[in-house]
Design a protein around this motif. Structure first.
Motif, PDB file in Angstrom:
ATOM      1  N   UNK A  81       5.422  -6.358 -14.799  1.00 42.48           N
ATOM      2  CA  UNK A  81       6.080  -5.450 -13.865  1.00 42.48           C
ATOM      3  C   UNK A  81       5.541  -4.021 -13.911  1.00 42.48           C
ATOM      4  N   UNK A  82       5.193  -3.461 -15.077  1.00 42.28           N
ATOM      5  CA  UNK A  82       4.722  -2.069 -15.077  1.00 42.28           C
ATOM      6  C   UNK A  82       3.488  -1.816 -14.225  1.00 42.28           C
ATOM      7  N   UNK A  83       2.643  -2.834 -14.061  1.00 42.70           N
ATOM      8  CA  UNK A  83       1.430  -2.637 -13.271  1.00 42.70           C
ATOM      9  C   UNK A  83       1.748  -2.390 -11.795  1.00 42.70           C
ATOM     10  N   UNK A  84       2.917  -2.852 -11.346  1.00 43.56           N
ATOM     11  CA  UNK A  84       3.320  -2.579  -9.968  1.00 43.56           C
ATOM     12  C   UNK A  84       3.521  -1.092  -9.740  1.00 43.56           C
ATOM     13  N   UNK A  85       3.884  -0.375 -10.788  1.00 42.77           N
ATOM     14  CA  UNK A  85       4.043   1.073 -10.696  1.00 42.77           C
ATOM     15  C   UNK A  85       2.736   1.800 -10.970  1.00 42.77           C
ATOM     16  N   UNK A  86       2.052   1.416 -12.054  1.00 43.53           N
ATOM     17  CA  UNK A  86       0.847   2.137 -12.471  1.00 43.53           C
ATOM     18  C   UNK A  86      -0.284   2.013 -11.450  1.00 43.53           C
ATOM     19  N   UNK A  87      -0.411   0.834 -10.820  1.00 42.49           N
ATOM     20  CA  UNK A  87      -1.562   0.606  -9.954  1.00 42.49           C
ATOM     21  C   UNK A  87      -1.317   0.819  -8.483  1.00 42.49           C
TER      22      UNK A  87
END
Length: 451
Positions: A81-87
């Motif tokens: 899930x964090x990659x949805x924000x970071x990328x």
């Protein structure tokens, strides 16, 4: 393995909205990028086709890199899930950049700009789409719920395709030159802002609940698990064929409407039929059919419809709109059924790999699957360009030669028909049925309880 609560509609819809954001970058490329490069940016069809193929293969390699990075990531928000924000921010900004080729540059500089911006877009997409796709494997292990997640993202993707075609299609056919470039830049900026919001909602409404025994598997263990996964390898070959057919059709749609049907307005009709109609018919059918006959037979049924529809379209005379649109409707359902079931099948292969080796690698499994899908996209999206180049296609000409018209028909119908035939044959050898998958999940659960 702990029992988890069933998925809610918020989970299912929130997951699907992530694919809306994905397709603000992805569908724009599938629908308009080849046409934009050849007819707006002034890049030759052969050069554009070569560039699209080369960069998409590079993107496929980046998927593998992203999958490995993601499998070794662990945060308080989860692994994916964090990659949805970071990328999301770099991805959305780059989706604007690819449709902003400087008009004043010479041909060589334009081509270099296209290579660089499209490659960067692909890199950013890998680090968002791979974790997004992997989410389905850790949200649930229930076949029907996985089919619902697959249906959700398929519906959302189809709605996005149709929205883009309805809104931007009329602009592309009625405006040209600098004015069209300005409109595209403005439109992609709006999509970028909307995409950021959808990614955030997807992040907030999804969850990661499936356990993993080995938190950060070594590279050797991951690679061994990957290449011992027979169902995954077969599924990847099937996906390669399906995506070649689908993207050959998508890339040819604008040319087919303009030159074969003689009416650019029909482009919207083609996209609505192939994306929206196909999805609205297939999405409710898939969970029901999966529950009754299983994912494999459902997949085979869809492929057979695709073959029949595309063959009918290839032999349909240009003067018979009823025949053409009926064939497109059959083909559309035949495309969307396997495209929906495919996501659930990929999730099942994660458990097969875990059962086989004891190592669970959601990220690398999905990235390898995505690698072959992007190879299919590269080939499918580029084949029409090469067919056009070989046939003597003249950009923006009022009429095209018979050879150019034939190449357009081959791109939209014959290539997909052959690709779906190959996928059907390969699917006959796919070994992981729903019953076998349930047995594997239970064996993994029993193995964990004995420790």
């Amino acid at each position: 393995m702990n029992e988890v609560r069933p998925l809610t509609w918020r989970n299912v819809i929130g997951f699907g909205l992530g694919d809306v954001a994905n397709n603000f970058a992805f569908a724009m490329g599938a629908l308009f990028l080849l046409n934009y490069y050849t007819d707006v940016a002034g890049i030759s069809a052969a050069a554009a086709g070569t560039m699209l193929a080369a960069v998409r293969i590079y993107d496929a390699v980046m998927d593998i890199v992203a999958g490995r990075v993601i499998d070794r990531t662990s945060t308080r928000w989860g692994r994916f899930r964090p990659f949805l924000l970071w990328g999301s921010l770099p991805l959305m900004l780059l989706s604007v950049a690819v449709f902003s080729v400087p008009a004043s540059w010479d041909a060589t500089d334009k081509l270099i700009y296209a290579y660089v911006t499209y490659a960067l877009l692909g890199t950013a997409y890998s680090f968002v789409n791979i974790p997004y796709g992997s989410l389905a494997t850790v949200m649930t292990q229930q076949p029907r719920e996985r089919a619902m997640l697959g249906a959700s993202r398929t519906i959302m993707a189809a709605l996005t395709f149709s929205f883009l075609a309805l809104v931007l299609g009329p602009v592309v056919r009625s405006v040209s030159g600098a004015e069209l470039q300005t409109r595209l830049t403005q439109f992609t900026l709006i999509l970028a802002v909307m995409g950021l919001g959808f990614y955030f909602f997807c992040f907030r409404s999804t969850r990661e609940v499936v356990e993993r025994d080995v938190e950060r598997p070594a590279l050797k263990e991951s690679v061994g698990t990957l290449f011992s996964n027979q169902p995954l390898l077969i599924l990847c070959l099937i996906a390669l064929c399906v995506l070649i057919g689908y993207f050959s059709m998508s890339a040819s749609a604008m040319y087919f409407a303009r030159y074969v049907l003689g009416d650019p307005k029909q482009f919207v009709s083609i996209i609505v039929i192939t994306s929206l109609f196909g999805t609205l018919v297939s999405a409710p059918l898939v969970p029901m059919m999966v529950g009754r006959i299983g994912k494999k037979k459902t997949f085979l049924f869809g492929l057979s419809m695709g073959v029949l529809g595309f063959l009918s379209l290839y032999f349909a005379p240009a003067s018979s709109k009823i025949w053409i649109f009926f064939s497109l409707s059959v083909a559309a359902v035949g495309v969307m059924i396997p495209m929906t079931v495919m996501w659930a099948l990929e999730a099942d292969t994660v458990e097969y790999g875990e059962w086989k080796t004891g190592i669970r690698i959601e990220g690398l499994t999905y990235s390898f699957f995505s690698f072959t899908r992007k190879c299919g996209q590269a080939l499918g999206g580029s084949i029409p360009a090469f067919l056009l180049a070989a046939s003597g296609y003249i950009p923006n000409a009022a009429e095209q030669s018979a050879g150019a018209l034939l190449s357009i028909q081959q791109g939209i119908a014959l290539v997909p028909a052959i690709a779906f035939m190959l996928a059907f044959i390969l699917m006959l050898f796919y070994p992981l049925t729903d019953q076998r998958h349930a047995e594997l999940v239970q064996e993994i659960k029993d193995r964990r309880l004995r420790r």
